[in-house]
Scaffold this motif. Structure first.
Motif, PDB file in Angstrom:
ATOM      1  N   ALA A   1       0.840  -1.236  -0.167  1.00  0.00           N
ATOM      2  CA  ALA A   1       0.025   0.064  -0.091  1.00  0.00           C
ATOM      3  C   ALA A   1       0.783   1.129   0.059  1.00  0.00           C
ATOM      4  O   ALA A   1       0.472   2.297  -0.628  1.00  0.00           O
ATOM      5  CB  ALA A   1      -0.911  -0.028   1.232  1.00  0.00           C
ATOM      6  N   CYS A   2       1.936   1.140   0.684  1.00  0.00           N
ATOM      7  CA  CYS A   2       2.792   2.313   0.717  1.00  0.00           C
ATOM      8  C   CYS A   2       4.180   2.227  -0.100  1.00  0.00           C
ATOM      9  O   CYS A   2       5.232   2.648   0.315  1.00  0.00           O
ATOM     10  CB  CYS A   2       3.309   2.664   2.010  1.00  0.00           C
ATOM     11  SG  CYS A   2       3.859   1.563   3.218  1.00  0.00           S
ATOM     12  N   CYS A   3       4.139   1.215  -0.934  1.00  0.00           N
ATOM     13  CA  CYS A   3       5.234   0.755  -1.829  1.00  0.00           C
ATOM     14  C   CYS A   3       6.106   1.883  -2.443  1.00  0.00           C
ATOM     15  O   CYS A   3       7.456   2.080  -2.342  1.00  0.00           O
ATOM     16  CB  CYS A   3       4.927  -0.155  -2.639  1.00  0.00           C
ATOM     17  SG  CYS A   3       6.252  -1.083  -3.420  1.00  0.00           S
TER      18      CYS A   3
ATOM     19  N   ILE B   1       9.758  -9.309  -0.912  1.00  0.00           N
ATOM     20  CA  ILE B   1       9.811  -9.862  -2.398  1.00  0.00           C
ATOM     21  C   ILE B   1      10.740 -11.260  -2.359  1.00  0.00           C
ATOM     22  O   ILE B   1      10.406 -12.207  -2.976  1.00  0.00           O
ATOM     23  CB  ILE B   1      10.719  -8.893  -3.547  1.00  0.00           C
ATOM     24  CG1 ILE B   1       9.616  -7.804  -3.471  1.00  0.00           C
ATOM     25  CG2 ILE B   1      11.165  -9.782  -4.642  1.00  0.00           C
ATOM     26  CD1 ILE B   1      10.627  -6.617  -4.352  1.00  0.00           C
ATOM     27  N   LYS B   2      11.711 -11.355  -1.619  1.00  0.00           N
ATOM     28  CA  LYS B   2      12.653 -12.552  -1.529  1.00  0.00           C
ATOM     29  C   LYS B   2      11.646 -13.692  -0.729  1.00  0.00           C
ATOM     30  O   LYS B   2      12.038 -14.822  -1.380  1.00  0.00           O
ATOM     31  CB  LYS B   2      13.670 -12.400  -0.509  1.00  0.00           C
ATOM     32  CG  LYS B   2      14.473 -13.348  -0.473  1.00  0.00           C
ATOM     33  CD  LYS B   2      15.776 -13.213   0.611  1.00  0.00           C
ATOM     34  CE  LYS B   2      15.547 -12.626   1.773  1.00  0.00           C
ATOM     35  NZ  LYS B   2      16.799 -12.412   2.651  1.00  0.00           N
TER      36      LYS B   2
ATOM     37  N   ARG C   1       6.481 -13.304 -14.532  1.00  0.00           N
ATOM     38  CA  ARG C   1       5.678 -12.229 -15.153  1.00  0.00           C
ATOM     39  C   ARG C   1       6.110 -10.739 -14.576  1.00  0.00           C
ATOM     40  O   ARG C   1       6.204  -9.796 -15.380  1.00  0.00           O
ATOM     41  CB  ARG C   1       3.973 -12.209 -14.544  1.00  0.00           C
ATOM     42  CG  ARG C   1       3.375 -11.314 -14.789  1.00  0.00           C
ATOM     43  CD  ARG C   1       2.046 -11.681 -14.298  1.00  0.00           C
ATOM     44  NE  ARG C   1       0.845 -10.344 -14.584  1.00  0.00           N
ATOM     45  CZ  ARG C   1      -0.342 -10.103 -14.220  1.00  0.00           C
ATOM     46  NH1 ARG C   1      -0.789 -11.176 -13.455  1.00  0.00           N
ATOM     47  NH2 ARG C   1      -1.117  -9.433 -14.543  1.00  0.00           N
ATOM     48  N   ALA C   2       6.735 -10.748 -13.468  1.00  0.00           N
ATOM     49  CA  ALA C   2       7.327  -9.489 -12.923  1.00  0.00           C
ATOM     50  C   ALA C   2       8.604  -9.339 -13.771  1.00  0.00           C
ATOM     51  O   ALA C   2       8.666  -7.910 -14.018  1.00  0.00           O
ATOM     52  CB  ALA C   2       7.742  -9.486 -11.593  1.00  0.00           C
TER      53      ALA C   2
ATOM     54  N   VAL D   1       4.499 -11.028  -4.557  1.00  0.00           N
ATOM     55  CA  VAL D   1       4.696  -9.938  -4.189  1.00  0.00           C
ATOM     56  C   VAL D   1       5.140  -8.984  -5.222  1.00  0.00           C
ATOM     57  O   VAL D   1       4.831  -7.794  -5.384  1.00  0.00           O
ATOM     58  CB  VAL D   1       5.199  -9.560  -2.837  1.00  0.00           C
ATOM     59  CG1 VAL D   1       5.478  -8.148  -2.448  1.00  0.00           C
ATOM     60  CG2 VAL D   1       4.285 -10.383  -1.741  1.00  0.00           C
ATOM     61  N   SER D   2       6.281  -9.579  -5.870  1.00  0.00           N
ATOM     62  CA  SER D   2       7.020  -8.811  -6.753  1.00  0.00           C
ATOM     63  C   SER D   2       6.074  -8.156  -7.870  1.00  0.00           C
ATOM     64  O   SER D   2       6.336  -6.948  -8.491  1.00  0.00           O
ATOM     65  CB  SER D   2       8.269  -9.526  -7.515  1.00  0.00           C
ATOM     66  OG  SER D   2       7.792 -10.702  -8.070  1.00  0.00           O
ATOM     67  N   GLU D   3       5.107  -9.113  -8.322  1.00  0.00           N
ATOM     68  CA  GLU D   3       4.320  -8.431  -9.446  1.00  0.00           C
ATOM     69  C   GLU D   3       3.379  -7.183  -8.996  1.00  0.00           C
ATOM     70  O   GLU D   3       3.373  -6.291  -9.779  1.00  0.00           O
ATOM     71  CB  GLU D   3       3.206  -9.494  -9.688  1.00  0.00           C
ATOM     72  CG  GLU D   3       3.852 -10.920 -10.170  1.00  0.00           C
ATOM     73  CD  GLU D   3       2.632 -11.871 -10.393  1.00  0.00           C
ATOM     74  OE1 GLU D   3       1.732 -11.611 -10.382  1.00  0.00           O
ATOM     75  OE2 GLU D   3       3.305 -13.142 -10.682  1.00  0.00           O
ATOM     76  N   LYS D   4       3.147  -7.091  -7.786  1.00  0.00           N
ATOM     77  CA  LYS D   4       2.354  -5.835  -7.308  1.00  0.00           C
ATOM     78  C   LYS D   4       3.499  -4.774  -7.021  1.00  0.00           C
ATOM     79  O   LYS D   4       3.061  -3.640  -7.221  1.00  0.00           O
ATOM     80  CB  LYS D   4       1.868  -6.189  -5.727  1.00  0.00           C
ATOM     81  CG  LYS D   4       0.788  -7.524  -6.047  1.00  0.00           C
ATOM     82  CD  LYS D   4       0.298  -7.610  -4.635  1.00  0.00           C
ATOM     83  CE  LYS D   4      -0.844  -8.854  -4.771  1.00  0.00           C
ATOM     84  NZ  LYS D   4      -1.760  -8.958  -3.544  1.00  0.00           N
ATOM     85  N   VAL D   5       4.615  -5.095  -6.783  1.00  0.00           N
ATOM     86  CA  VAL D   5       5.588  -3.988  -6.484  1.00  0.00           C
ATOM     87  C   VAL D   5       6.000  -3.585  -7.967  1.00  0.00           C
ATOM     88  O   VAL D   5       6.328  -2.167  -7.985  1.00  0.00           O
ATOM     89  CB  VAL D   5       6.944  -4.770  -5.859  1.00  0.00           C
ATOM     90  CG1 VAL D   5       8.102  -3.656  -5.694  1.00  0.00           C
ATOM     91  CG2 VAL D   5       6.680  -4.836  -4.439  1.00  0.00           C
TER      92      VAL D   5
END
Length: 488
Positions: free
Chosen positions: A328-330, A347-348, A388-389, A353-357
């Motif tokens: 949310a606050c990335c 992410i690790k 995908r990321a 999570v990497s896709e959203k980042v």
């Protein structure tokens, strides 16, 4: 004449001393008590008082020593009306005829004294809600148990001696000066010791005082050690849990969670709570952390606190809470000197999570890639993110204007190099077509061209092995690499 009289007196004195020594030896051999100190006794047993750290040593013969002798020796030196003797943490029998050697006592054994008289607080006014302040010296004896034939001690029959009164004063001092002693670099160890050996009533009273002065204790290293020890001692006992099912210490912690997470002593308390309490109990702690995730993640201590709390979460619910709060606050965390480590850590652990980042990264890829900390996050997505990321990052880089800026930047060139090494196979050639026209003008062109040449060769070789009809690709060596290889 005077010399003769002096010699006669000296001879008489020597004869008297010799007779006394012989008499003492005869008494010793004729069933003398085992605890009579003498250089002739071969064994040693020590008795330790844990409150005052006073030790008395008993010279004895273990083959004759009995529990009765041990208790007489303890009463004589410690002046205690009622007590137990502990060996390896377990109380020994009170049977007076039992042999010490049969109880496992050996030469050099140390027995720990546990007084049966403990302080109980007397009601008085106190600033602590629901608690009472103890009165100095107020005590009530605990009834004796075991096989002693003596009658039970009562308050009227007990007359404390000065040594025992010192123990009472020690307990009373901790109660009255709790805050000062708990924050003192030396005295806090005594507070922890008394807290660990005390009865439940005393521990609960210490807990109530600690909750009242929670933030004052948490700001100092000794105070934080006291709070962590108290957390381990009381646990989740029913009498230490509030109305909402939340432990009292955890309730006292929640209003100050930001300050605690952002300081070294407080960080240890928060992490200790995440370890000690069950997931359903510490849910309120994680909720408060997630509500203030931005303030905590942008701090040097706070970013470490979040990473440790994420690791200590044993259920997916708690981890998902932290992941959603970070995403949310990335955009505010990616380019921060401390916040970027929080994003990388998540992410690790979870590739999804990497896709959203990446969604936040791609909106301003140039700003992030040319930032020291933002470039690290992009590289983490390329190395450990999902396919995908990786594809979305490489697709965002496949722009000649963006490539031209990044190949010349001190941080952006590392993003290009990582993209070459980690990009999906079907995007390597597309990325190469955008890099080759502008790479010659870059001061980092040698490294970029070398990695590009190596990756193209690996990609084509893999394709050739997968489809034998496809010839093995032999990419031409870039001019700069060729010139460097010819240098002797």
């Amino acid at each position: 004449m005077a010399l003769e009289i002096e010699d006669e007196l000296k001879a008489l004195m020597d004869e008297e001393e010799e007779e006394e020594v012989k008499g003492a030896r005869r008494e010793l051999s004729a069933d003398a008590p085992a605890f009579v100190p003498s250089s002739l006794l071969p064994h040693v047993v020590s008795v330790l008082h844990p409150l005052t750290y006073v030790t008395h040593t008993l010279k004895c013969d273990l083959t004759k020593l009995t529990v009765c002798d041990l208790r007489q020796f303890t009463e004589q030196h410690f002046n205690l009306p009622s007590f137990s003797l502990l060996l390896n943490g377990q109380p020994i029998t009170r049977d007076p005829s039992a042999k010490a050697i049969d109880l496992g006592l050996g030469n050099g054994a140390v027995l720990v004294l546990r007084p049966d008289i403990l302080i109980h607080s007397s009601p008085s006014t106190s600033p602590i809600s629901g608690a009472t302040t103890p009165t100095r010296g107020a005590f009530t004896p605990i009834p004796k148990t075991g096989c002693d034939s003596s009658p039970e001690m009562t308050p009227e029959k007990v007359t404390p001696n000065p040594r025992m009164r010192d123990c009472y004063e020690l307990w009373s001092t901790v109660y009255h000066d709790f805050l000062d002693m708990a924050r003192d670099p030396t005295a806090y160890k005594m507070v922890i010791h008394i807290m660990e050996i005390g009865v439940h009533e005393h521990q609960v009273q210490l807990l109530q005082m600690a909750c009242t002065h929670f933030i004052e204790l948490a700001r100092t290293i000794p105070g934080s050690e006291v709070l962590m020890s108290l957390m381990a001692v009381v646990g989740e006992r029913p009498e230490t849990v509030g109305a909402g099912g939340v432990p009292m210490l955890l309730e006292a912690m929640l209003p100050h969670v930001v300050e605690l997470a952002n300081t070294m002593p407080g960080r240890k308390i928060v992490q200790n709570a995440a370890i000690k309490y069950r997931d359903e109990v510490k849910l309120c702690l994680y909720s408060e952390i997630c509500r203030n995730i931005r303030l905590i993640a942008l701090d040097q201590c706070g970013c470490i606190t979040i990473q440790r709390l994420y690791d200590f979460a044993t259920t997916g619910l708690l981890k998902d809470m932290i992941q959603d709060a970070i995403i949310a606050c990335c955009s505010a965390l990616i380019c921060d000197q401390y916040g970027n480590y929080v994003v990388q850590h998540v992410i690790k652990d979870n590739k999804l999570v990497s896709e959203k980042v990446v969604f936040s990264l791609c909106r301003n890829i140039v700003r992030c890639a040319t930032n020291k900390f933002g470039s690290n996050v992009i590289e983490k997505c390329l190395k450990q993110g999902s396919e995908r990321a990786k594809g979305e990052v490489v697709a965002s880089l496949c722009n000649r204007d963006i490539i031209e800026v990044l190949v010349k930047d001190q941080y952006g060139n590392y993003v290009i190099q990582t993209a070459i090494e980690s990009s999906p196979a079907h995007l390597v050639e597309v990325l190469s077509n955008h890099i080759v026209p502008v790479v010659e003008s870059s001061p980092y062109s040698y490294k970029i061209e070398s990695k590009l040449h190596r990756r193209l060769k690996q990609t084509m070789s893999a394709m050739a092995h997968a489809s034998p009809s496809v010839p093995i690709y032999t990419a031409p060596v870039p001019h700069r690499v060729q010139r460097m290889s010819n240098v002797p």
